[in-house]
Design a protein around this motif. Structure first.
Motif, PDB file in Angstrom:
ATOM      1  N   GLU A 140       0.837  -1.202   0.000  1.00 27.02           N
ATOM      2  CA  GLU A 140       0.000   0.000   0.000  1.00 27.02           C
ATOM      3  C   GLU A 140       0.878   1.261   0.000  1.00 27.02           C
ATOM      4  O   GLU A 140       1.962   1.292   0.577  1.00 27.02           O
ATOM      5  CB  GLU A 140      -0.924   0.028   1.222  1.00 27.02           C
ATOM      6  N   ARG A 141       0.351   2.325  -0.616  1.00 31.06           N
ATOM      7  CA  ARG A 141       1.042   3.616  -0.606  1.00 31.06           C
ATOM      8  C   ARG A 141       0.346   4.617   0.319  1.00 31.06           C
ATOM      9  O   ARG A 141       0.884   5.690   0.589  1.00 31.06           O
ATOM     10  CB  ARG A 141       1.110   4.178  -2.022  1.00 31.06           C
ATOM     11  N   VAL A 142      -0.848   4.291   0.795  1.00 30.23           N
ATOM     12  CA  VAL A 142      -1.575   5.150   1.717  1.00 30.23           C
ATOM     13  C   VAL A 142      -2.400   4.256   2.628  1.00 30.23           C
ATOM     14  O   VAL A 142      -2.845   3.177   2.203  1.00 30.23           O
ATOM     15  CB  VAL A 142      -2.475   6.159   0.968  1.00 30.23           C
ATOM     16  N   ALA A 143      -2.589   4.677   3.880  1.00 24.08           N
ATOM     17  CA  ALA A 143      -3.374   3.858   4.811  1.00 24.08           C
ATOM     18  C   ALA A 143      -3.993   4.744   5.882  1.00 24.08           C
ATOM     19  O   ALA A 143      -3.385   5.725   6.322  1.00 24.08           O
ATOM     20  CB  ALA A 143      -2.508   2.785   5.474  1.00 24.08           C
ATOM     21  N   VAL A 144      -5.217   4.398   6.292  1.00 26.94           N
ATOM     22  CA  VAL A 144      -5.848   5.019   7.459  1.00 26.94           C
ATOM     23  C   VAL A 144      -5.320   4.290   8.697  1.00 26.94           C
ATOM     24  O   VAL A 144      -5.550   3.093   8.864  1.00 26.94           O
ATOM     25  CB  VAL A 144      -7.379   4.922   7.382  1.00 26.94           C
ATOM     26  N   ALA A 145      -4.584   4.999   9.537  1.00 22.67           N
ATOM     27  CA  ALA A 145      -4.012   4.382  10.740  1.00 22.67           C
ATOM     28  C   ALA A 145      -5.086   4.164  11.805  1.00 22.67           C
ATOM     29  O   ALA A 145      -5.165   3.092  12.412  1.00 22.67           O
ATOM     30  CB  ALA A 145      -2.890   5.249  11.288  1.00 22.67           C
ATOM     31  N   GLY A 146      -5.898   5.180  12.037  1.00 15.53           N
ATOM     32  CA  GLY A 146      -6.922   5.067  13.072  1.00 15.53           C
ATOM     33  C   GLY A 146      -8.068   6.021  12.816  1.00 15.53           C
ATOM     34  O   GLY A 146      -7.975   6.931  11.978  1.00 15.53           O
ATOM     35  N   GLU A 147      -9.157   5.823  13.546  1.00 14.23           N
ATOM     36  CA  GLU A 147     -10.344   6.668  13.413  1.00 14.23           C
ATOM     37  C   GLU A 147     -10.846   7.073  14.795  1.00 14.23           C
ATOM     38  O   GLU A 147     -10.783   6.285  15.743  1.00 14.23           O
ATOM     39  CB  GLU A 147     -11.470   5.929  12.679  1.00 14.23           C
TER      40      GLU A 147
END
Length: 575
Positions: A140-147
């Motif tokens: 992946e080149r981008v990721a949502v770490a947390g919400e």
């Protein structure tokens, strides 16, 4: 609050006051200096989409609604890099349901799996609240770490680690941002900032494809609505239970003792009996049966009684079962009972009055406080008995040592008298030295008996029972302090305690108090202060001891030996 590490998929309640603001940092370390990560904060609605491109906070668009969310910049150290931001949850519009925090690589050749580490931390005035390590990322080149998201009127945090191989444009499209990939110049703008204005002209979409997409979106929204309804029925108390099991419980009615709570409960229940007669439930006044208002009024009255009986049965059951750790669960249960009754009685406008419901909720809270106060008083009495037993052991030990040393001194005095009579100078000198040493030891024991503040401060840990981030800081007046440590390693814990330091002091009580004050914000049990456990590593306590006692060469074991625990692990792995 202690620092909680959230694995992928885990969630937790944000107990910190939201008006004070949350600080977030996205940390990363990379093997190559070309692997740069950018921070993006997306403020999403209930459908998990941005309303406009202004709902995205990043380095080129650092402010949202006058500081409700703000990008603060980047910091670089020898150990890694970090982007910093802050958010005030109470300033966000009601339409903002979720805040997604993402990290994006700015190079098409780099992949998140190539980073040495990627982690999101959330902090408040009290310190770091949560650490969210990104897990399972590869190409992946981008990721949502947390919400951070709303749930039943409260804010929660969730570890996500969801990535997109297509990079930042895929992330933004997924959350409804408007992009334009039409020209090289515009594409460069997407790669750099990720957000551009809508294009001047948009190609007409395929009608069949658009209809299919709309149908899919409609199905998704339907299922999300069903999921939201089901989740609203679930009382999520896991994180609250964990905190309350550790002793972190705030009394809603901070009375002095259990007797006062019992008296207050009696007064409250008298008020409930008074209100239930006339002002507990309301119903329609114009209901008619076959055109007869009197019969209608009688029917409404009977239904009101039935509904009130159902509500009171639920309330009584909640009061009987409530404890400090289950207060929120029982409160939600009673709220749902009131809502259900009002739905069933809607045709006759039947409803439990807010005043009566408030009284039952007060009874519930007061009962939970009463049980907590009884438990606290029981624990206090237990601790006092334990202290009395320990003091008795110390006094017996000191008296036994004193009797033994007096006998030894008398023996040397008798030998000295014999040596003097025999006229042997060497024997006299030797016996004189023995007498002086015995008297010095005797004076030391007498001082220990007279001074209750003299003793050993100890720092111990139990890796197998509590992990590597909890230590116990205490003191003992025993002549042999390891005896006390062995007693603490009894049946209450599965493994022996490791001793990190035993420091003798003429005022051990004051040193212990100073160390407790030093780590006060990290207490595990904030209610029962006799539980001397703290969220800290042995190395942190070592530095505090050296600073407080002014000793530069202090024998201190930073690593836990934990031989039984490690051997148990190896035996388990070998099975």
């Amino acid at each position: 609050m202690p620092n909680v590490s959230l694995p992928k998929g885990a969630n937790a309640l944000i107990a910190s006051p939201v008006h004070r603001g949350l600080r977030m940092e996205l940390h990363w370390t990379a093997q190559s200096g070309t692997q740069e990560v950018d921070l993006f904060i997306l403020l999403l609605d209930a459908n998990r989409r941005v309303t406009t491109n202004a709902d995205i906070v990043f380095y080129n668009q650092p402010d949202y609604l006058g500081g409700a969310a703000r990008y603060l910049g980047r910091s670089d150290t020898a150990t890694g890099h970090a982007h910093k931001a802050e958010i005030f949850l109470d300033r966000l519009p009601k339409e903002v349901h979720t805040i997604a925090v993402a990290g994006a690589l700015d190079s098409e050749e780099s992949r998140l799996g190539g980073l040495s580490s990627l982690e999101l931390t959330l902090s408040a005035d009290s310190g770091t609240l949560f650490s969210i390590p990104c897990e399972g990322l590869s190409t992946e080149r981008v990721a949502v770490a947390g919400e951070i998201y709303r749930r039943n009127g409260e804010w929660k945090v969730r570890s996500v680690s969801q990535g997109w191989t297509g990079g930042l444009p895929d992330l933004l499209r997924h959350h409804g941002a408007v992009l334009d990939d039409g020209s090289a110049e515009q594409k460069s703008a997407v790669d750099g900032s990720g957000v551009v204005n809508p294009p001047a002209s948009v190609p007409e979409p395929d009608p069949a494809g658009l209809a299919h997409l709309q149908d899919l979106n409609h199905q998704i929204r339907e299922r999300e609505a069903v999921l939201a309804e089901l989740e609203s029925r679930i009382v999520e108390t896991r994180e609250i239970n964990l905190l309350q099991d550790l002793g972190i419980y705030d009394f809603a009615h901070p009375l002095e003792d259990a007797v006062q709570y019992k008296d207050r409960l009696s007064q409250l229940r008298a008020s409930i009996k008074e209100v239930v007669k006339e002002r507990a439930v309301t119903g329609a006044t114009n209901w008619a049966v076959n055109g007869d208002i009197k019969k209608g009024a009688q029917m409404v009255k009977e239904q009101c009684k039935l509904m009130l009986r159902a509500y009171n049965a639920e309330a009584d059951n909640c009061v009987r079962t409530v404890r400090a750790h289950s207060l929120d669960a029982n409160t939600s249960r009673l709220e749902r009972a009131k809502t259900s009754i009002e739905k069933l009685g809607k045709s006759m406008a039947i409803a439990i009055t807010d005043d009566y419901h408030r009284l039952r909720l007060d009874e519930l809270k007061l009962t939970a406080d009463y049980h907590a106060k009884v438990a606290a008083e029981r624990e206090t009495q237990r601790a006092l008995r334990e202290e009395a037993r320990e003091q008795e052991k110390v006094e017996k030990e000191l008296q036994k040592a004193r009797d033994k040393m007096e006998q030894e001194r008398d023996k040397y005095l008798a030998a000295l008298a014999i040596a003097v009579d025999s006229g042997e100078p060497d024997a006299v000198a030797a016996m004189q030295q023995f007498v002086e040493e015995a008297e010095a030891k005797l004076r030391d024991i007498e001082n220990r008996q007279a001074n209750v503040r003299t003793g050993y401060v100890y720092v111990i840990s139990n890796l197998g029972a509590f992990g590597d981030r909890i230590v116990k800081i205490g003191m003992t007046r025993r002549l042999e302090p390891t005896e006390r440590i062995r007693e603490l390693s009894g049946a209450g814990v599965p493994f022996l305690y490791d001793i990190h330091v035993l420091f003798f002091s003429e005022d051990a009580a004051a040193l212990e108090t100073q160390l407790h004050r030093e780590f006060e914000s990290r207490r595990v049990n904030k209610v029962n202060l006799r539980r001397e456990f703290f969220y800290a590593s042995p190395a942190e306590v070592k530095e505090a001891v050296k600073r407080l006692v002014g000793v530069t060469t202090l024998e201190f074991k930073e690593e836990s030996e934990a031989s039984e625990f490690r051997l148990s692990l190896s035996l388990t792995e070998g099975v």
